[in-house]
Design a protein around this motif. Structure first.
Motif, PDB file in Angstrom:
ATOM      1  N   PRO A   1      -8.578  19.271 -40.959  1.00  0.00           N
ATOM      2  CA  PRO A   1      -7.299  18.823 -40.401  1.00  0.00           C
ATOM      3  C   PRO A   1      -7.219  19.122 -38.906  1.00  0.00           C
ATOM      4  N   LEU A   2      -6.780  18.113 -38.137  1.00  0.00           N
ATOM      5  CA  LEU A   2      -6.601  18.263 -36.693  1.00  0.00           C
ATOM      6  C   LEU A   2      -5.135  18.418 -36.316  1.00  0.00           C
ATOM      7  N   ALA A   3      -4.261  17.796 -37.093  1.00  0.00           N
ATOM      8  CA  ALA A   3      -2.809  17.805 -36.882  1.00  0.00           C
ATOM      9  C   ALA A   3      -2.183  17.471 -38.234  1.00  0.00           C
ATOM     10  N   PRO A   4      -0.865  17.568 -38.364  1.00  0.00           N
ATOM     11  CA  PRO A   4      -0.253  17.305 -39.672  1.00  0.00           C
ATOM     12  C   PRO A   4      -0.672  15.992 -40.324  1.00  0.00           C
ATOM     13  N   GLN A   5      -0.914  14.936 -39.538  1.00  0.00           N
ATOM     14  CA  GLN A   5      -1.278  13.641 -40.121  1.00  0.00           C
ATOM     15  C   GLN A   5      -2.680  13.157 -39.758  1.00  0.00           C
ATOM     16  N   PHE A   6      -3.422  13.932 -38.970  1.00  0.00           N
ATOM     17  CA  PHE A   6      -4.748  13.522 -38.519  1.00  0.00           C
ATOM     18  C   PHE A   6      -5.828  14.434 -39.092  1.00  0.00           C
TER      19      PHE A   6
ATOM     20  N   LEU B   1     -12.257   9.338 -38.209  1.00  0.00           N
ATOM     21  CA  LEU B   1     -10.930   9.878 -37.938  1.00  0.00           C
ATOM     22  C   LEU B   1      -9.960   9.217 -38.906  1.00  0.00           C
ATOM     23  N   ALA B   2      -9.117  10.007 -39.537  1.00  0.00           N
ATOM     24  CA  ALA B   2      -8.194   9.495 -40.546  1.00  0.00           C
ATOM     25  C   ALA B   2      -6.758   9.822 -40.170  1.00  0.00           C
ATOM     26  N   PHE B   3      -5.865   8.889 -40.489  1.00  0.00           N
ATOM     27  CA  PHE B   3      -4.436   9.055 -40.223  1.00  0.00           C
ATOM     28  C   PHE B   3      -3.665   8.823 -41.512  1.00  0.00           C
ATOM     29  N   ASP B   4      -2.840   9.790 -41.891  1.00  0.00           N
ATOM     30  CA  ASP B   4      -2.037   9.681 -43.108  1.00  0.00           C
ATOM     31  C   ASP B   4      -0.775   8.868 -42.852  1.00  0.00           C
TER      32      ASP B   4
ATOM     33  N   GLN C   1      -3.895   6.145 -46.432  1.00  0.00           N
ATOM     34  CA  GLN C   1      -4.558   6.680 -45.253  1.00  0.00           C
ATOM     35  C   GLN C   1      -5.350   5.570 -44.561  1.00  0.00           C
ATOM     36  N   LEU C   2      -5.307   5.553 -43.233  1.00  0.00           N
ATOM     37  CA  LEU C   2      -6.096   4.628 -42.423  1.00  0.00           C
ATOM     38  C   LEU C   2      -7.255   5.382 -41.779  1.00  0.00           C
ATOM     39  N   LEU C   3      -8.404   4.697 -41.633  1.00  0.00           N
ATOM     40  CA  LEU C   3      -9.589   5.342 -41.084  1.00  0.00           C
ATOM     41  C   LEU C   3     -10.278   4.469 -40.049  1.00  0.00           C
ATOM     42  N   ALA C   4     -10.862   5.113 -39.043  1.00  0.00           N
ATOM     43  CA  ALA C   4     -11.808   4.497 -38.120  1.00  0.00           C
ATOM     44  C   ALA C   4     -13.120   5.239 -38.315  1.00  0.00           C
ATOM     45  N   GLU C   5     -14.175   4.512 -38.677  1.00  0.00           N
ATOM     46  CA  GLU C   5     -15.363   5.190 -39.195  1.00  0.00           C
ATOM     47  C   GLU C   5     -16.656   4.623 -38.606  1.00  0.00           C
TER      48      GLU C   5
ATOM     49  N   SER D   1     -16.450   0.531 -38.689  1.00  0.00           N
ATOM     50  CA  SER D   1     -15.461  -0.098 -39.566  1.00  0.00           C
ATOM     51  C   SER D   1     -14.088   0.540 -39.447  1.00  0.00           C
ATOM     52  N   LEU D   2     -13.104  -0.214 -39.922  1.00  0.00           N
ATOM     53  CA  LEU D   2     -11.750   0.280 -40.145  1.00  0.00           C
ATOM     54  C   LEU D   2     -11.501   0.237 -41.643  1.00  0.00           C
ATOM     55  N   GLY D   3     -10.790   1.238 -42.157  1.00  0.00           N
ATOM     56  CA  GLY D   3     -10.639   1.320 -43.597  1.00  0.00           C
ATOM     57  C   GLY D   3      -9.268   1.736 -44.044  1.00  0.00           C
ATOM     58  N   TRP D   4      -9.028   1.528 -45.322  1.00  0.00           N
ATOM     59  CA  TRP D   4      -7.802   1.935 -45.996  1.00  0.00           C
ATOM     60  C   TRP D   4      -8.197   2.717 -47.250  1.00  0.00           C
ATOM     61  N   LYS D   5      -7.548   3.848 -47.446  1.00  0.00           N
ATOM     62  CA  LYS D   5      -7.820   4.703 -48.590  1.00  0.00           C
ATOM     63  C   LYS D   5      -6.522   4.959 -49.350  1.00  0.00           C
ATOM     64  N   TYR D   6      -6.601   4.812 -50.681  1.00  0.00           N
ATOM     65  CA  TYR D   6      -5.444   5.084 -51.530  1.00  0.00           C
ATOM     66  C   TYR D   6      -5.745   6.295 -52.407  1.00  0.00           C
ATOM     67  N   ARG D   7      -4.931   7.325 -52.278  1.00  0.00           N
ATOM     68  CA  ARG D   7      -5.115   8.548 -53.056  1.00  0.00           C
ATOM     69  C   ARG D   7      -4.256   8.524 -54.317  1.00  0.00           C
ATOM     70  N   PHE D   8      -4.831   8.918 -55.414  1.00  0.00           N
ATOM     71  CA  PHE D   8      -4.129   8.883 -56.706  1.00  0.00           C
ATOM     72  C   PHE D   8      -2.937   9.854 -56.725  1.00  0.00           C
TER      73      PHE D   8
END
Length: 202
Positions: free
Chosen positions: A118-123, A163-166, A172-176, A195-202
């Motif tokens: 974790p880098l920040a609350p949402q990053f 890098l991921a952003f909640d 979550q969005l990602l730049a990878e 790539s740019l990505g989208w992640k869905y957490r259960f």
């Protein structure tokens, strides 16, 4: 394999393992949802989709068209195996590139350890170290009768960072960036996948 290439891979692997260790230490206070993942023995599971572009480092002869794929992508699932350390598995397709009057195609199945810092609350910063079992197909111009072509397959080291952003607790969005190694008819060559990505957490 050249000595410089071996040194680069060893250095990258050492950095990745160090990052995984740091992630385990610094993520202990980062609460994880305790839902079960699709991969056995994981929790805080997720699924994801990334789309982007790839750069094939396969040889290109002068006077022939050489273009990288317009689009590449991957789908994956994963989960946490401990605080700060996850396990991820997926399918990656780095697209169709133009080489030597023909095409290069590469795809594979990837399994990686993922460090979460974790880098920040949402990053968050992520690093991945693992392997890909890939299969490829190469065709060339009839004007190059001696140039290697055909199918090839094999396993190799892969690594990357993101890098991921909640957006919220589940999205979550990602730049990878991923560096994949594939075995082609002409030998083993790397492919960089942005790539740019989208992640869905259960």
């Amino acid at each position: 394999m050249k000595r410089s290439t071996r040194w680069h891979q060893a250095t990258t692997l050492a950095f990745g393992l160090a990052f995984l260790g740091a992630a385990k230490v610094y993520a202990e206070n980062d609460p994880q949802p305790q839902t079960r993942g699709w991969i056995p023995y994981t929790h805080a599971g997720y699924v994801g989709l990334n789309l982007g572009t790839a750069q094939h480092q396969t040889p290109c002869k002068p006077g022939f068209e050489c273009k990288n794929p317009r689009i590449a992508g991957k789908i994956y699932t994963g989960g946490m195996i401990s605080q700060g350390i996850g396990l991820e598995a997926g399918y990656v397709n780095v697209g169709h590139g133009k080489r030597n009057g023909g095409e290069t195609k590469a795809q594979g199945i990837n399994v990686s350890l993922v460090g979460h810092l974790p880098l920040a609350p949402q990053f968050h910063a992520l690093v991945k170290v693992g392997g890909t079992y890939g299969w490829t197909r190469t065709s060339v111009s009839p004007k190059l009768p001696g140039e290697p072509q055909g199918k090839a397959r094999g396993a190799a080291l892969t690594y990357g960072a993101a890098l991921a952003f909640d957006l919220d607790r589940r999205n979550q969005l990602l730049a990878e960036w991923d560096r994949q190694q594939f075995k082609f008819a002409s030998g083993r060559h790397r492919t960089d996948f942005y790539s740019l990505g989208w992640k869905y957490r259960f």
